[in-house]
Write a protein that holds these residues in place. Structure first.
Motif, short mmCIF file in Angstrom:
data_model
loop_
_atom_site.label_atom_id
_atom_site.label_comp_id
_atom_site.label_asym_id
_atom_site.label_seq_id
_atom_site.Cartn_x
_atom_site.Cartn_y
_atom_site.Cartn_z
N ASP A 1 0.82 -1.22 0.00
CA ASP A 1 0.00 0.00 0.00
C ASP A 1 0.85 1.27 0.00
O ASP A 1 0.33 2.37 0.01
CB ASP A 1 -1.02 0.01 1.14
CG ASP A 1 -0.42 0.34 2.50
OD1 ASP A 1 0.81 0.50 2.62
OD2 ASP A 1 -1.21 0.45 3.47
N ASP A 2 2.17 1.10 -0.01
CA ASP A 2 3.05 2.28 -0.03
C ASP A 2 3.41 2.71 -1.45
O ASP A 2 4.07 3.73 -1.63
CB ASP A 2 4.35 1.98 0.73
CG ASP A 2 4.10 1.74 2.21
OD1 ASP A 2 3.19 2.37 2.77
OD2 ASP A 2 4.81 0.90 2.80
N GLU B 1 1.25 6.02 -3.12
CA GLU B 1 0.94 5.67 -1.73
C GLU B 1 -0.56 5.50 -1.52
O GLU B 1 -1.35 6.34 -1.93
CB GLU B 1 1.48 6.78 -0.83
CG GLU B 1 0.87 6.83 0.55
CD GLU B 1 1.85 6.42 1.64
OE1 GLU B 1 3.02 6.78 1.53
OE2 GLU B 1 1.41 5.77 2.59
N SER C 1 -1.67 4.13 1.71
CA SER C 1 -1.74 3.68 3.10
C SER C 1 -3.07 4.10 3.72
O SER C 1 -3.65 5.12 3.34
CB SER C 1 -0.58 4.26 3.90
OG SER C 1 0.64 3.72 3.45
N ASN D 1 5.45 -3.15 4.60
CA ASN D 1 4.94 -1.82 4.91
C ASN D 1 5.96 -1.00 5.71
O ASN D 1 6.66 -1.52 6.56
CB ASN D 1 3.64 -1.92 5.71
CG ASN D 1 2.95 -0.58 5.82
OD1 ASN D 1 2.63 0.03 4.80
ND2 ASN D 1 2.75 -0.08 7.03
N THR E 1 -2.23 -2.58 3.63
CA THR E 1 -1.31 -3.72 3.53
C THR E 1 -2.02 -5.02 3.90
O THR E 1 -1.97 -6.01 3.18
CB THR E 1 -0.10 -3.52 4.48
OG1 THR E 1 0.48 -2.25 4.22
CG2 THR E 1 0.93 -4.61 4.31
MN MN Z 1 1.64 1.81 4.14
#
Ligand code: MN
Length: 250
Positions: A12-13, A41, A43, A95, A109
């Protein structure tokens, strides 16, 4: 000739983050790694999917695929369209920052691993409990590889995903691996209220969370320098409550 297992790697980054590069490299010896990850990104997007616009994908020269969407979008697109065969493992991470306890419900994540699990594929999420200064992605990558090898051999128990958190330490300083349960976050000062230059109030969600450090929790493991592995299942029904509520007269 045996085919190497296909391993789907996402995060998720964003596809250019240091964590996903370390992860993809570490898993390379276990199978054919295909990275399908958000182009930026994502997050704290949790388990969101994109329904209101088309999803563009870019196949890069290095073979990795970036998606203009969430981690969950990536797993869905990968397994339904982009991959030529079904992955035998979904790994999300590494992550930048921990995904512990109640915070897993916000995590993009962990959500990617949830999507893998919903699709019936053994899945794991891995996070580095970063602190200011050096980020020991190599440590997290080494444990990701070790645990992934085990999961490729035996699957995950009881239709669970594995949520892995790694202390931000050199590999030699890790005390071991502990199987844990999700801890409880204590909500203290998690919303900050201030006033902007025009005199209007604004709010900022953040602050520093504190945690119950009951033994066996994921957070306690990290404090004790252990890698934390928490099996998480998606059976959300509260069966104790079902029994209790059968007596309700409604
Ligand atoms: Mn993240």
């Amino acid at each position: 000739m045996t085919t190497r297992p296909l391993i789907l790697v996402t995060n998720d980054d964003g596809i250019n983050s240091e964590g996903i590069r370390a992860l993809a490299t570490a898993l390379d010896s276990l199978g054919e790694v295909q990275v399908v990850a958000p182009d930026r990104e994502q997050s704290a997007t949790s388990h969101s999917i994109t329904l209101d616009r088309p999803l563009r994908v870019t196949r890069r020269e290095d073979g990795q695929i970036s998606v203009e969407g969430t981690p969950t979008d990536c797993v869905l697109l990968a397994t339904n369209s982009l991959l030529t065969r079904r992955p035998l493992l979904v790994v999300s991470g590494i992550n930048h920052g921990p995904n512990l306890g109640d915070d897993v419900t916000y995590s993009g994540t962990v959500a990617a691993a949830m999507e893998g699990l919903l699709l019936g594929i053994p899945s794991m999420a891995i996070s580095l409990s970063t602190t200011p200064g050096t980020h020991h992605f190599a440590t997290a990558a080494a444990f990701a590889r070790r645990i992934a090898a085990k999961v490729l051999e035996e699957g995950t128990p009881n239709a669970s995903l594995l949520n892995i958190n790694v202390p931000n330490l050199p590999e030699g300083e890790i005390a071991g691996v502990r199987i844990t349960q999700l801890g409880k976050r204590l909500y203290v000062d998690s919303v900050i209220e201030k006033t902007d230059p025009r005199g209007r109030p604004y709010f900022w969600i953040g602050g520093s969370p504190s945690w119950e450090t009951t033994k066996n929790t994921d957070h306690a493991a990290i404090l004790d320098r252990f890698v934390s592995v928490t099996p998480i299942h998606l059976e959300l029904t509260d069966f104790k409550a079902v029994v209790e509520m059968e007596n309700w007269v409604l």
